[in-house]
Design a protein around this motif. Structure first.
Motif: not given
Length: 317
Positions: A95-99
């Motif tokens: 959660k809260g992080q993109t790839s």
């Protein structure tokens, strides 16, 4: 090949009611944990980031996994692909992080340990792929069950087919129950192990049922209970040799195969142990309670061999 001979039929079916009561309780507990806790699905089912990292020298997978775990990732799949210098990393969704942020963070940690690490590619696997895998897995499981039932119905009789399918489902649900209770990671490799257990378990049931049919032809004065007891007793040596040999291979994967094969081997171990139990005490007992009889399996005049009045004749293995 055999390790020993048993000259007296062991009355397995005498304890069938108690053992099957234990099976029912275990089965219900497994179903409860499946619904209450659910399976701890791997990245392949839930979606996440897939990274491909290259090194100039062969890399230690354990160190790569340890480095990534220090970043707070608990469910990380790290394995070689192609060569020992190429590594594939599967990261769960955070959660809260993109790839892109995940891959940048991981590459920073890997380069700090080994500067030669190079990111060759990264992609995001969405949850919809996991849903497709789940659907296809359930379809595969259903097709295996139907195929087994049709095969046994043609080879033996519908009562044996139903008994074997119920015993196989008993094995599958209990394996899943173990994974739900302990929250072990359920991956595609574990799904493959579950499907393998289905085929492995039905093989043992076929061996026992084939001996039951043979006994019905040979011993006209034996009751159904005695025929089944004799069939199980006379295949014990074969069971110990085949299952023992298989278990040795599975245990070698469990202890020396690393984290990639750990849960695969664990699922197979549980499946082999319960497969032996269910073939002897679940499938055979259900067939007995369904009322299987000589007329179901033997058509025409019965040819007897040996002494038909001796219930222990032919009990050796």
């Amino acid at each position: 090949m055999e390790f020993f001979r048993i000259h007296r039929t062991i009355p397995f079916m005498r304890h069938a009611l108690v053992l099957n009561a234990v099976s029912v309780v275990t089965f219900l507990l497994a179903v409860f944990f499946l619904f209450h806790r659910g399976l701890h699905l791997s990245v392949e089912f839930t979606g996440g980031t897939v990274m491909e990292v290259a090194y100039t020298q062969p890399v230690d997978i354990g160190k790569v996994r340890e480095t990534i775990s220090k970043l707070g990732y608990q469910d990380v799949l790290v394995q070689n692909y192609g060569t020992s210098r190429d590594v594939q990393i599967r990261l769960p969704v955070q959660k809260g992080q993109t790839s892109a942020q995940q891959s940048e963070q991981v590459m920073g940690a890997l380069k700090a340990v080994e500067p030669s690490a190079t990111l060759r590619g990264t992609e995001f696997v969405g949850p919809q792929v996991g849903e497709e895998l789940t659907t296809n897995g359930l379809k595969a499981l259903g097709m295996v069950v139907v195929g087994i039932m049709i095969y046994l119905a043609f080879r033996f009789e519908w009562k044996f087919a139903l008994a074997t399918v119920l015993a196989n489902l008993h094995d599958v649900v209990i394996i899943l129950g173990f994974f739900a209770f302990f929250q072990w990671e359920f991956s595609l490799a574990v799904l493959a192990a579950v499907l393998a257990v289905l085929g492995y378990s039905v093989n043992e049931s076929v061996v026992i049922f084939d001996r039951v049919r043979e006994n019905f032809r040979r011993y006209r004065k034996m009751s159904t209970r005695e025929v089944i007891d004799n069939a199980i007793t006379s295949t014990i040596s074969r069971t110990i040799i085949t299952h023992g040999s298989t278990q040795l291979v599975v245990l070698s994967m469990f202890f020396f195969g690393g984290p990639t094969l750990h849960y695969f081997a664990l699922a197979l171990t549980i499946g082999i142990l319960f497969g032996i139990y269910s073939s002897a005490f679940v499938a055979a007992a259900i067939a007995m309670w369904l009322g299987v009889k000589r007329e179901d399996l033997v058509k025409g005049p019965v040819k007897r061999e040996g002494d038909p009045d001796d219930p222990n004749a032919g009990a050796t293995v």
